[in-house]
Design a protein around this motif. Structure first.
Motif, PDB file in Angstrom:
ATOM      1  N   GLU A 185       0.833  -1.202   0.000  1.00 49.32           N
ATOM      2  CA  GLU A 185       0.000   0.000   0.000  1.00 49.32           C
ATOM      3  C   GLU A 185       0.870   1.256   0.000  1.00 49.32           C
ATOM      4  O   GLU A 185       0.616   2.206  -0.745  1.00 49.32           O
ATOM      5  CB  GLU A 185      -0.941   0.000   1.208  1.00 49.32           C
ATOM      6  N   GLY A 186       1.910   1.251   0.786  1.00 46.73           N
ATOM      7  CA  GLY A 186       2.816   2.391   0.829  1.00 46.73           C
ATOM      8  C   GLY A 186       3.560   2.603  -0.479  1.00 46.73           C
ATOM      9  O   GLY A 186       3.728   3.739  -0.941  1.00 46.73           O
ATOM     10  N   ILE A 187       3.998   1.528  -1.098  1.00 49.06           N
ATOM     11  CA  ILE A 187       4.706   1.629  -2.377  1.00 49.06           C
ATOM     12  C   ILE A 187       3.782   2.164  -3.462  1.00 49.06           C
ATOM     13  O   ILE A 187       4.177   3.020  -4.261  1.00 49.06           O
ATOM     14  CB  ILE A 187       5.311   0.266  -2.766  1.00 49.06           C
ATOM     15  N   THR A 188       2.536   1.692  -3.492  1.00 52.86           N
ATOM     16  CA  THR A 188       1.615   2.185  -4.518  1.00 52.86           C
ATOM     17  C   THR A 188       1.264   3.649  -4.282  1.00 52.86           C
ATOM     18  O   THR A 188       1.054   4.394  -5.250  1.00 52.86           O
ATOM     19  CB  THR A 188       0.330   1.336  -4.597  1.00 52.86           C
ATOM     20  N   THR A 189       1.217   4.081  -3.019  1.00 51.63           N
ATOM     21  CA  THR A 189       0.981   5.499  -2.730  1.00 51.63           C
ATOM     22  C   THR A 189       2.120   6.345  -3.278  1.00 51.63           C
ATOM     23  O   THR A 189       1.895   7.367  -3.934  1.00 51.63           O
ATOM     24  CB  THR A 189       0.853   5.735  -1.213  1.00 51.63           C
ATOM     25  N   ILE A 190       3.347   5.908  -3.030  1.00 51.84           N
ATOM     26  CA  ILE A 190       4.509   6.632  -3.534  1.00 51.84           C
ATOM     27  C   ILE A 190       4.504   6.664  -5.063  1.00 51.84           C
ATOM     28  O   ILE A 190       4.755   7.708  -5.673  1.00 51.84           O
ATOM     29  CB  ILE A 190       5.804   5.998  -2.998  1.00 51.84           C
ATOM     30  N   ALA A 191       4.203   5.522  -5.684  1.00 47.23           N
ATOM     31  CA  ALA A 191       4.162   5.475  -7.149  1.00 47.23           C
ATOM     32  C   ALA A 191       3.111   6.431  -7.701  1.00 47.23           C
ATOM     33  O   ALA A 191       3.345   7.115  -8.709  1.00 47.23           O
ATOM     34  CB  ALA A 191       3.886   4.049  -7.629  1.00 47.23           C
ATOM     35  N   LEU A 192       1.975   6.495  -7.046  1.00 49.62           N
ATOM     36  CA  LEU A 192       0.912   7.384  -7.508  1.00 49.62           C
ATOM     37  C   LEU A 192       1.305   8.850  -7.332  1.00 49.62           C
ATOM     38  O   LEU A 192       1.199   9.648  -8.269  1.00 49.62           O
ATOM     39  CB  LEU A 192      -0.385   7.080  -6.750  1.00 49.62           C
ATOM     40  N   PHE A 193       1.769   9.208  -6.134  1.00 48.46           N
ATOM     41  CA  PHE A 193       2.065  10.612  -5.846  1.00 48.46           C
ATOM     42  C   PHE A 193       3.379  11.109  -6.441  1.00 48.46           C
ATOM     43  O   PHE A 193       3.484  12.286  -6.786  1.00 48.46           O
ATOM     44  CB  PHE A 193       2.086  10.860  -4.339  1.00 48.46           C
ATOM     45  N   LEU A 194       4.375  10.247  -6.548  1.00 47.06           N
ATOM     46  CA  LEU A 194       5.687  10.707  -7.002  1.00 47.06           C
ATOM     47  C   LEU A 194       6.018  10.347  -8.445  1.00 47.06           C
ATOM     48  O   LEU A 194       7.020  10.839  -8.975  1.00 47.06           O
ATOM     49  CB  LEU A 194       6.781  10.176  -6.069  1.00 47.06           C
TER      50      LEU A 194
END
Length: 103
Positions: free
Chosen positions: A12-21
């Motif tokens: 979940e954290g990795i996908t958040t970073i991929a989405l936002f960054l």
């Protein structure tokens, strides 16, 4: 079970970073929205798995109400799941130690 939840939280954290960054900057700064739908969908699925994982993995593990609330709220904050992981990891180790004492 907490190890499984920690893995789901990592995803979940990795996908958040991929989405936002990655995906959103490509859309808004470079005018290329191609990554937003697949990364957004992956993040949505990961977030649902995170919430369902909490409901499946936390009961009976000795988490306080505040720890439940905190774990839910950090899913809305970029990098939040990474900052919350040490608390979950400590609880996992405590439960392993308790199980070893009973054996």
């Amino acid at each position: 079970m907490l190890r499984l939840f920690r893995f789901v939280a990592l995803i979940e954290g990795i996908t958040t970073i991929a989405l936002f960054l990655v995906a959103m900057p490509m859309k808004y700064w470079l005018g290329n929205p191609a990554l937003v739908p697949p990364v957004g969908m992956a993040h949505g699925v990961a977030w649902l798995a995170y919430v369902l994982g909490m409901l499946a993995c936390f009961p009976g593990k000795g988490f306080t109400v505040w720890q439940w609330v905190r774990t839910f709220l950090v899913a809305f904050v970029p990098f939040g799941t990474f900052l919350n992981d040490p608390m979950i990891h400590r609880r996992e180790k405590d439960l392993q130690g308790q199980a070893a004492l009973k054996a």
